[in-house]
Design an enzyme around this catalytic site. Sequence first.
Site, PDB file in Angstrom:
ATOM      1  N   GLU A 158       0.844  -1.211   0.000  1.00 14.51           N
ATOM      2  CA  GLU A 158       0.000   0.000   0.000  1.00 14.51           C
ATOM      3  C   GLU A 158       0.872   1.252   0.000  1.00 14.51           C
ATOM      4  O   GLU A 158       0.656   2.171   0.790  1.00 14.51           O
ATOM      5  CB  GLU A 158      -0.940  -0.001   1.210  1.00 14.51           C
ATOM      6  CG  GLU A 158      -2.010  -1.058   1.144  1.00 14.51           C
ATOM      7  CD  GLU A 158      -3.125  -0.855   2.181  1.00 14.51           C
ATOM      8  OE1 GLU A 158      -2.903  -0.132   3.165  1.00 14.51           O
ATOM      9  OE2 GLU A 158      -4.207  -1.433   1.989  1.00 14.51           O
ATOM     10  N   GLU A 239      -6.356  -8.031  -0.604  1.00 13.72           N
ATOM     11  CA  GLU A 239      -6.824  -8.142   0.785  1.00 13.72           C
ATOM     12  C   GLU A 239      -8.329  -7.953   0.784  1.00 13.72           C
ATOM     13  O   GLU A 239      -8.821  -6.819   0.758  1.00 13.72           O
ATOM     14  CB  GLU A 239      -6.169  -7.093   1.675  1.00 13.72           C
ATOM     15  CG  GLU A 239      -4.681  -7.296   1.852  1.00 13.72           C
ATOM     16  CD  GLU A 239      -4.041  -6.221   2.722  1.00 13.72           C
ATOM     17  OE1 GLU A 239      -4.745  -5.590   3.519  1.00 13.72           O
ATOM     18  OE2 GLU A 239      -2.823  -6.013   2.568  1.00 13.72           O
TER      19      GLU A 239
HETATM   20  C1  GLA Z   1      -4.073  -2.754   4.948  1.00 18.19           C
HETATM   21  C2  GLA Z   1      -2.701  -3.363   5.057  1.00 18.19           C
HETATM   22  C3  GLA Z   1      -2.714  -4.645   5.849  1.00 18.19           C
HETATM   23  C4  GLA Z   1      -3.540  -4.496   7.102  1.00 18.19           C
HETATM   24  C5  GLA Z   1      -4.948  -4.086   6.712  1.00 18.19           C
HETATM   25  C6  GLA Z   1      -5.887  -3.914   7.887  1.00 18.19           C
HETATM   26  O1  GLA Z   1      -4.746  -3.284   3.933  1.00 18.19           O
HETATM   27  O2  GLA Z   1      -2.150  -3.603   3.797  1.00 18.19           O
HETATM   28  O3  GLA Z   1      -1.384  -4.952   6.181  1.00 18.19           O
HETATM   29  O4  GLA Z   1      -2.970  -3.534   7.907  1.00 18.19           O
HETATM   30  O5  GLA Z   1      -4.888  -2.846   6.087  1.00 18.19           O
HETATM   31  O6  GLA Z   1      -5.948  -5.054   8.642  1.00 18.19           O
END
Ligand code: GLA
Length: 592
Positions: A158, A239
């Site tokens: 991210e 995710e």
């Molecule tokens: C983001 C991050 C993950 C985690 C999620 C929340 O997507 O990439 O590592 O922190 O948020 O659980």
Amino acid sequence: MPTFEIGEQDFLLDERPVQLVSGALHYFRVHPDQWADRIRKARLMGLNTIETYVAWNFHAPDPGTFHLDGRHDLGRFLDLVAAEGMHAIVRPGPYICAEWDNGGLPAWLFADGAAGVRRHDPGFLAAIGTYYAQILPVVAERQVTRGGPVLMVQVENEYGAYPGVPAEERARYLRELVDLTRAQGIDVPLFTSDQADDEHLSRGGLPELHKTANFGSRSLERLAVLRRHQPTGPLMCMEFWDGWFDSWGLIHHTTAPETTAQDLDDLLGAGASANLYMFHGGTNLGLTNGANDKGTYLPITTSYDYDAPLSEHGAPTPKYHALKAVIGKHAPVPDEDPTEPAPAPELEVTLPDRVTLADAEHLLAGTTTRTSGLPPTADALRQWTGFVLYRTQVEADDAVVVVDEVRDRALVALDGEPVGVLDRTSHTASVPLPRRAGTLTLLVEDRGRVNYGSRIGEPKGLVGPVRTARRELTAWDATPLRLADAPTRLAAAFAPAPAAAPLAGPSFHRGEFTAHAGTDHLLRLDGWTRGLVWVNGELLGRYSAQTPTRTLYVPGPYLRDGANELVVLELHGAAAARARFVATPDLGPTEA
Ligand code: GLA
């Protein structure tokens, strides 16, 4: 040898289209003896892939260290994935977020200001080069192209959400990570993942890397956004947030299985691939939890159950069955379901032995540093996690102690008598002092390094000047405490406490209980206030009387046949030196 490619429309495994139905499972949050069980339960749910991050600071807790054995054995974890007939996706960071201490970045990297954070910075990149050389060979030899399970590897995490780096430097940094990754023999496709909006997706990737997106609802809308940024090839939700993490002081987060199931159905129905974040969350064992700070510092709980389909203690939940049914609409799923784990044993434990922190300090103390001027940060003392004890002298008319910043919480005592608490979460920066001269101690707890946003890499301990009503306090003794193996260090110091003695902290308490090796336990510390807890010398993590988590998961492999030892460090006080093991988890109040 097999191949895995990103085609014009699909992921191609040996040139045939494949839809990845993956689940996140962090080997660093699960006892290694339980890896095979959790992976198998993922396959039984219908998943064909396991995704894991790699937490750099888990492997390299101190400069010059790198662990790949036991619970750090990523190679064995990936081999178990392969043995179950599943594929793997590896996300080695270097930054991972993941509600993990410092987002996985070793605190020691930034201690001297030597390395920039998540930038094209020579110190940072050199350290990443070393880290990749240590970890990526483990992944490289297990790539699909060499007959192993690993299909793809993520670059950064991210990155589009990380503020303050100019666009040109972002691209140079990501390209450097690509080069460093390829230099270690990684030849499978590389990808980035970002939150599913235009801003993050346009800032987080590189034109030459496949983009994936992270979201937990409104699947079709989010896929359309991703398609704008990834015009060709397979769409993947890297995710799919099927639950959420918990923070101390808040409620236990849950999501409705039906809603999550519908969103997954939309995703898979659209032909997209998905990685359930999490399939099984596990536990922030020890002092490994991260924290968020978007104005209010909120540390993550010891439990990382995540309301995931497979619960923290390895039980299939209603969500497990709901998601399996959805997956079954799109691909064959195994008929077999995992069995429910037996209820955990119920028993009460008394903790008759005790030693106060004051009496035990000499057994736990690292080297004391004396400074004049600012108190040293924990990082300046090379204390990357845990507690630092600061000491100075005050006069009767000093009246109050005021800190610039406490990271993250300090028990303030005058000549050993507790007088108040400094707390980052509640923005409490001052504590009034009794009107007498004496030795002031601040027992400062690092409650977890921030894992998201601009505060990644910040130092812990006391940061900045400390003042009283009439002056700055400038003569400090600062002592890091070695708590990870406290039960061993204190073994000879424990003594039976007088029956009537009140249980006042900070103090350690020890008791024994009988168990069977390998049996999961669930510990309740009702009536205790806050602290740390160990079973058979293994630091389970933090407990607190705050919301949400009421029970701590004790992995069965920590237990042995016959006598087992429970040690509690209580910081404040408890109603009685008793704890209970209970049959079912209680992760706290929910919103509904
Ligand atoms: C983001 C991050 C993950 C985690 C999620 C929340 O997507 O990439 O590592 O922190 O948020 O659980």
